[in-house]
Design a protein around this motif. Structure first.
Motif, PDB file in Angstrom:
ATOM      1  N   ALA A 248       0.509  -1.448   0.269  1.00 50.78           N
ATOM      2  CA  ALA A 248       0.169   0.006  -0.105  1.00 50.78           C
ATOM      3  C   ALA A 248       0.989   1.337   0.287  1.00 50.78           C
ATOM      4  O   ALA A 248       0.356   2.303  -0.439  1.00 50.78           O
ATOM      5  CB  ALA A 248      -0.943   0.032   0.623  1.00 50.78           C
ATOM      6  N   ARG A 249       2.113   1.105   0.406  1.00 52.31           N
ATOM      7  CA  ARG A 249       3.028   2.295   0.865  1.00 52.31           C
ATOM      8  C   ARG A 249       3.736   2.347  -0.692  1.00 52.31           C
ATOM      9  O   ARG A 249       3.920   3.400  -1.101  1.00 52.31           O
ATOM     10  CB  ARG A 249       4.276   2.009   1.919  1.00 52.31           C
ATOM     11  N   THR A 250       3.936   1.455  -0.996  1.00 51.33           N
ATOM     12  CA  THR A 250       4.996   1.659  -1.888  1.00 51.33           C
ATOM     13  C   THR A 250       4.761   1.446  -3.822  1.00 51.33           C
ATOM     14  O   THR A 250       4.994   1.394  -4.309  1.00 51.33           O
ATOM     15  CB  THR A 250       6.431   0.444  -2.149  1.00 51.33           C
ATOM     16  N   ASP A 251       3.047   0.624  -3.522  1.00 52.99           N
ATOM     17  CA  ASP A 251       2.693   0.297  -5.164  1.00 52.99           C
ATOM     18  C   ASP A 251       1.205   0.374  -4.951  1.00 52.99           C
ATOM     19  O   ASP A 251       0.782  -0.745  -5.279  1.00 52.99           O
ATOM     20  CB  ASP A 251       3.564  -1.437  -5.102  1.00 52.99           C
ATOM     21  N   ARG A 252       0.823   1.477  -5.141  1.00 49.06           N
ATOM     22  CA  ARG A 252      -0.417   1.976  -4.547  1.00 49.06           C
ATOM     23  C   ARG A 252      -1.229   1.478  -5.664  1.00 49.06           C
ATOM     24  O   ARG A 252      -2.580   0.980  -5.461  1.00 49.06           O
ATOM     25  CB  ARG A 252      -0.977   3.519  -4.819  1.00 49.06           C
ATOM     26  N   HIS A 253      -0.846   1.499  -7.437  1.00 48.22           N
ATOM     27  CA  HIS A 253      -2.146   1.283  -8.090  1.00 48.22           C
ATOM     28  C   HIS A 253      -2.266  -0.034  -8.113  1.00 48.22           C
ATOM     29  O   HIS A 253      -3.301  -1.047  -8.732  1.00 48.22           O
ATOM     30  CB  HIS A 253      -1.126   2.131  -9.432  1.00 48.22           C
ATOM     31  N   THR A 254      -1.029  -1.131  -7.633  1.00 48.15           N
ATOM     32  CA  THR A 254      -1.329  -2.751  -7.588  1.00 48.15           C
ATOM     33  C   THR A 254      -2.200  -2.999  -6.356  1.00 48.15           C
ATOM     34  O   THR A 254      -3.626  -3.778  -7.174  1.00 48.15           O
ATOM     35  CB  THR A 254      -0.292  -3.438  -6.947  1.00 48.15           C
ATOM     36  N   VAL A 255      -2.871  -1.824  -5.370  1.00 47.81           N
ATOM     37  CA  VAL A 255      -4.150  -1.548  -4.585  1.00 47.81           C
ATOM     38  C   VAL A 255      -4.757  -1.787  -5.363  1.00 47.81           C
ATOM     39  O   VAL A 255      -6.516  -2.148  -5.195  1.00 47.81           O
ATOM     40  CB  VAL A 255      -3.719  -1.267  -3.528  1.00 47.81           C
ATOM     41  N   PHE A 256      -4.914  -1.152  -5.872  1.00 51.20           N
ATOM     42  CA  PHE A 256      -6.500  -0.041  -6.045  1.00 51.20           C
ATOM     43  C   PHE A 256      -6.719  -1.346  -7.753  1.00 51.20           C
ATOM     44  O   PHE A 256      -7.889  -1.272  -7.809  1.00 51.20           O
ATOM     45  CB  PHE A 256      -5.579   1.376  -6.721  1.00 51.20           C
ATOM     46  N   PHE A 257      -5.666  -1.943  -8.332  1.00 48.24           N
ATOM     47  CA  PHE A 257      -6.688  -2.667  -9.130  1.00 48.24           C
ATOM     48  C   PHE A 257      -6.814  -4.053  -8.438  1.00 48.24           C
ATOM     49  O   PHE A 257      -8.015  -4.666  -9.220  1.00 48.24           O
ATOM     50  CB  PHE A 257      -5.272  -3.323 -10.018  1.00 48.24           C
ATOM     51  N   LEU A 258      -6.406  -4.524  -7.264  1.00 51.27           N
ATOM     52  CA  LEU A 258      -6.919  -5.505  -7.344  1.00 51.27           C
ATOM     53  C   LEU A 258      -8.126  -4.535  -6.449  1.00 51.27           C
ATOM     54  O   LEU A 258      -9.605  -5.731  -6.246  1.00 51.27           O
ATOM     55  CB  LEU A 258      -5.991  -5.256  -5.624  1.00 51.27           C
ATOM     56  N   LEU A 259      -8.441  -4.257  -5.581  1.00 50.00           N
ATOM     57  CA  LEU A 259      -9.897  -3.198  -4.980  1.00 50.00           C
ATOM     58  C   LEU A 259     -10.863  -3.501  -6.614  1.00 50.00           C
ATOM     59  O   LEU A 259     -12.209  -3.283  -6.328  1.00 50.00           O
ATOM     60  CB  LEU A 259     -10.285  -1.910  -4.303  1.00 50.00           C
ATOM     61  N   GLY A 439       4.243  -5.640 -22.354  1.00 45.36           N
ATOM     62  CA  GLY A 439       5.870  -6.568 -23.497  1.00 45.36           C
ATOM     63  C   GLY A 439       6.275  -6.755 -22.033  1.00 45.36           C
ATOM     64  O   GLY A 439       7.593  -6.674 -22.407  1.00 45.36           O
ATOM     65  N   ALA A 440       6.426  -6.064 -21.051  1.00 43.88           N
ATOM     66  CA  ALA A 440       7.219  -6.356 -19.955  1.00 43.88           C
ATOM     67  C   ALA A 440       6.843  -6.883 -18.215  1.00 43.88           C
ATOM     68  O   ALA A 440       5.969  -6.446 -18.388  1.00 43.88           O
ATOM     69  CB  ALA A 440       8.085  -5.296 -19.627  1.00 43.88           C
ATOM     70  N   HIS A 441       7.233  -8.024 -17.409  1.00 41.38           N
ATOM     71  CA  HIS A 441       6.893  -7.752 -16.411  1.00 41.38           C
ATOM     72  C   HIS A 441       7.680  -7.131 -15.602  1.00 41.38           C
ATOM     73  O   HIS A 441       8.892  -6.647 -16.226  1.00 41.38           O
ATOM     74  CB  HIS A 441       7.949  -9.215 -16.712  1.00 41.38           C
ATOM     75  N   ARG A 442       7.428  -7.165 -14.303  1.00 45.78           N
ATOM     76  CA  ARG A 442       7.505  -6.691 -13.690  1.00 45.78           C
ATOM     77  C   ARG A 442       8.680  -7.607 -12.615  1.00 45.78           C
ATOM     78  O   ARG A 442       8.634  -8.069 -12.878  1.00 45.78           O
ATOM     79  CB  ARG A 442       6.680  -6.108 -12.313  1.00 45.78           C
ATOM     80  N   ASN A 443       9.568  -6.673 -11.943  1.00 46.60           N
ATOM     81  CA  ASN A 443      10.082  -6.798 -10.982  1.00 46.60           C
ATOM     82  C   ASN A 443      10.667  -7.294  -9.530  1.00 46.60           C
ATOM     83  O   ASN A 443       9.726  -5.753  -9.461  1.00 46.60           O
ATOM     84  CB  ASN A 443      11.745  -6.669 -11.600  1.00 46.60           C
ATOM     85  N   PRO A 444      11.268  -7.225  -9.253  1.00 42.06           N
ATOM     86  CA  PRO A 444      10.742  -6.332  -6.859  1.00 42.06           C
ATOM     87  C   PRO A 444      11.507  -5.644  -7.132  1.00 42.06           C
ATOM     88  O   PRO A 444      10.569  -4.838  -5.882  1.00 42.06           O
ATOM     89  CB  PRO A 444      11.766  -7.821  -6.238  1.00 42.06           C
ATOM     90  N   SER A 445      11.924  -5.259  -8.205  1.00 42.06           N
ATOM     91  CA  SER A 445      12.546  -3.087  -7.705  1.00 42.06           C
ATOM     92  C   SER A 445      11.224  -2.466  -8.766  1.00 42.06           C
ATOM     93  O   SER A 445      11.699  -1.149  -8.044  1.00 42.06           O
ATOM     94  CB  SER A 445      13.247  -3.088  -8.473  1.00 42.06           C
ATOM     95  N   GLN A 446      10.434  -2.648  -8.999  1.00 44.66           N
ATOM     96  CA  GLN A 446       9.248  -2.626 -10.028  1.00 44.66           C
ATOM     97  C   GLN A 446       8.830  -1.441  -8.459  1.00 44.66           C
ATOM     98  O   GLN A 446       8.064  -2.901  -7.706  1.00 44.66           O
ATOM     99  CB  GLN A 446       9.238  -2.613 -11.202  1.00 44.66           C
ATOM    100  N   ASN A 447       7.569  -0.469  -9.232  1.00 40.52           N
ATOM    101  CA  ASN A 447       6.785  -0.134  -8.248  1.00 40.52           C
ATOM    102  C   ASN A 447       5.744   1.286  -9.248  1.00 40.52           C
ATOM    103  O   ASN A 447       6.124   1.663 -10.338  1.00 40.52           O
ATOM    104  CB  ASN A 447       6.983  -0.056  -6.954  1.00 40.52           C
ATOM    105  N   ASN A 448       4.493   1.545  -8.845  1.00 42.77           N
ATOM    106  CA  ASN A 448       3.569   2.113  -9.353  1.00 42.77           C
ATOM    107  C   ASN A 448       3.305   3.798  -8.514  1.00 42.77           C
ATOM    108  O   ASN A 448       2.829   4.046  -8.716  1.00 42.77           O
ATOM    109  CB  ASN A 448       2.620   2.072 -10.015  1.00 42.77           C
ATOM    110  N   ALA A 449       4.494   3.752  -7.668  1.00 47.37           N
ATOM    111  CA  ALA A 449       4.402   4.737  -6.806  1.00 47.37           C
ATOM    112  C   ALA A 449       4.281   6.118  -7.816  1.00 47.37           C
ATOM    113  O   ALA A 449       5.203   6.143  -8.411  1.00 47.37           O
ATOM    114  CB  ALA A 449       4.950   5.005  -5.543  1.00 47.37           C
TER     115      ALA A 449
END
Length: 449
Positions: A248-259, A439-449
């Motif tokens: 929720a702190r570092t990758d808000r858009h993933t949380v928003f997508f889940l909702l 065309g790209a997967h995420r990796n652990p260092s990426q975020n959508n913040a």
């Protein structure tokens, strides 16, 4: 914000998409459709709620309560099952274990004889099977990045969804024409002690097991943790909470997508859940015609899922989902305004066409966001958020009918508007979510913040 297309590797673009691992992975979806379409939708739950087990309304309440308890168990347990399989390097193992458990529980439904005292046994088996099926699905979905490339993940997801629809159609047709309304006489079609309906459970279990096993041999196990760390149950919940807070702190858009996806996926499920009810109650379809429409709708949905997968890899999952939700809103209004059955056929099949791409691209969207090694955990959250709002579409469907009933003669038609409200809300929640790069997967260092 929409996706940002990026150039993908040329060799990946020309790489064969339908590989042996992909076929084995999609075969699991093909097999599991017998559980979803035959056991929980059209045949076995109809048997359980029939007057063979007593009062039909009371039977429906018992089944509903059992499934509600199952949904709560899934919401509480699905995320940690994904987390533990990721952390332990045992994703394939737990997929296999849960697949065998589901098949066993389904086969045990053969012993649910048509007497009221067997009702609790029947609904308990169905509820337990739904729990372990969801656990298996968490690990199954988490395999998607393993058997696809950044350039093919959408196509592979769409192919899997399409295979699931087609498998359900074939399984349902076999059951209908050999056991429920047999085209020829044979011992298994006997209605004595509901033998034909109890054999439906055996058929579904064998179908699922037979098509669900190949993935266990074709897709390799994920590597275990280098540290050898393992989580206890309590540690798993603590670790899950820590990761959700960090997400929720570092990758808000993933949380928003889940909702957002939880809301619109509930609307997508309602399209199929209430489609047959509306066809029969509002447009006067007899049961045989409802089944024919269901088969046709699944064919169209399968084609839509596969075509949506092709678009997914070109323009990104977010655009596909948004386009599909807009199409669903237009088609849904067409159903609502249709004066007769011909209009329902036209706009109802349009609904089915757009359901497949929305479901497929939703899975591909999350698979692109998932950091490597955390796919199971994220798909566990995906299952949980979906269950958390699963009451929304049924509640608004019922509320719309209740509000219209005092004023119009055919109030059931207005339930369509309740479903459309859920789809519209999901669309509005999705629009501000930043999509993954195409065309790209995420990796652990990426975020959508």
């Amino acid at each position: 914000m929409s996706e940002i297309p990026v150039a993908s590797d040329a060799s990946a673009d020309h790489r064969k998409i339908i590989t042996k691992p992909v076929m084995a992975w999609a075969a699991w979806d093909w097999g599991s459709a017998a559980i979803n379409a035959v056991m929980t939708t059209f045949v076995f739950t109809v048997y359980l709620t029939s007057d063979l087990f007593g009062n039909k309304d009371a039977n429906s309440v018992v089944l509903g309560n059992a499934l509600a308890i199952a949904g709560l168990a899934i919401a509480l347990l699905a995320p940690i099952t994904g987390l533990r399989s990721d952390a332990g390097g045992r994703r394939r193992f737990w997929l296999g274990v849960n697949t065998v458990i589901v098949a066993g529980l389904t086969a045990a439904c053969f012993f649910v004889f048509p007497e009221p005292r067997f009702l609790i046994l029947g609904v308990s088996l169905i509820a337990l099977a739904s729990v372990f099926s969801e656990f298996a699905t968490v690990n199954y979905n988490a395999m998607l990045p393993q058997i696809s490339t950044p350039a093919t993940i959408g196509k592979v997801s769409g192919f899997g969804w399409g295979m699931g629809y087609l498998g359900g159609i074939l399984a349902l047709a076999i059951v209908l024409f050999t056991l429920v309304t047999p085209l020829f006489d044979w011992a298994g079609a006997s209605e004595t002690n509901a033998l034909n309906l109890r054999l439906v459970a055996v058929f579904s279990a064998l179908w699922f097991l037979g098509f669900g096993l190949p993935v266990l041999f074709a897709v390799p196990e994920i590597p275990g943790p280098s540290s050898g760390a393992r989580f206890s149950i309590l540690q798993s919940y603590a670790e899950l909470w820590r990761r959700v807070v960090a997400l929720a702190r570092t990758d808000r858009h993933t949380v928003f997508f889940l909702l957002a996806s939880a809301v619109f996926r509930d609307g997508l499920a309602a399209v199929f859940t209430f489609g047959g009810i509306i066809a029969a109650g509002t447009f006067g379809f007899p049961l045989q015609q409802v089944i024919i429409f269901a088969i046709a709708g699944n064919v169209v949905a399968a084609l839509g899922a596969m075509l949506g997968g092709l678009l997914d890899d070109k323009i990104g999952p977010k655009r596909v989902i948004i386009g599909s939700l807009i199409g669903l809103l237009i088609a849904g209004m067409g159903v609502f305004l249709s004066p007769d059955a011909s209009g329902f056929w036209l706009f109802g099949l349009m609904l089915c066409l757009f359901v497949g791409p929305a479901q497929s691209s939703s899975r591909a969207f999350l698979a692109r966001l998932a950091p490597q090694g955390q796919e199971g955990e994220l798909f566990g959250l995906y299952a949980t958020t979906g269950r958390a709002v699963s009451f929304l579409a049924p509640a608004l469907f019922a509320a719309a009918i209740a509000l219209a009933a005092p004023h119009v003669a055919e109030a059931q038609r207005y339930g369509i508007l309740g479903i459309l409200v859920v789809l519209l809300l999901g669309l509005l929640l999705l629009i501000p979510v930043r999509g993954p790069r195409v065309g790209a997967h995420r990796n652990p260092s990426q975020n959508n913040a």
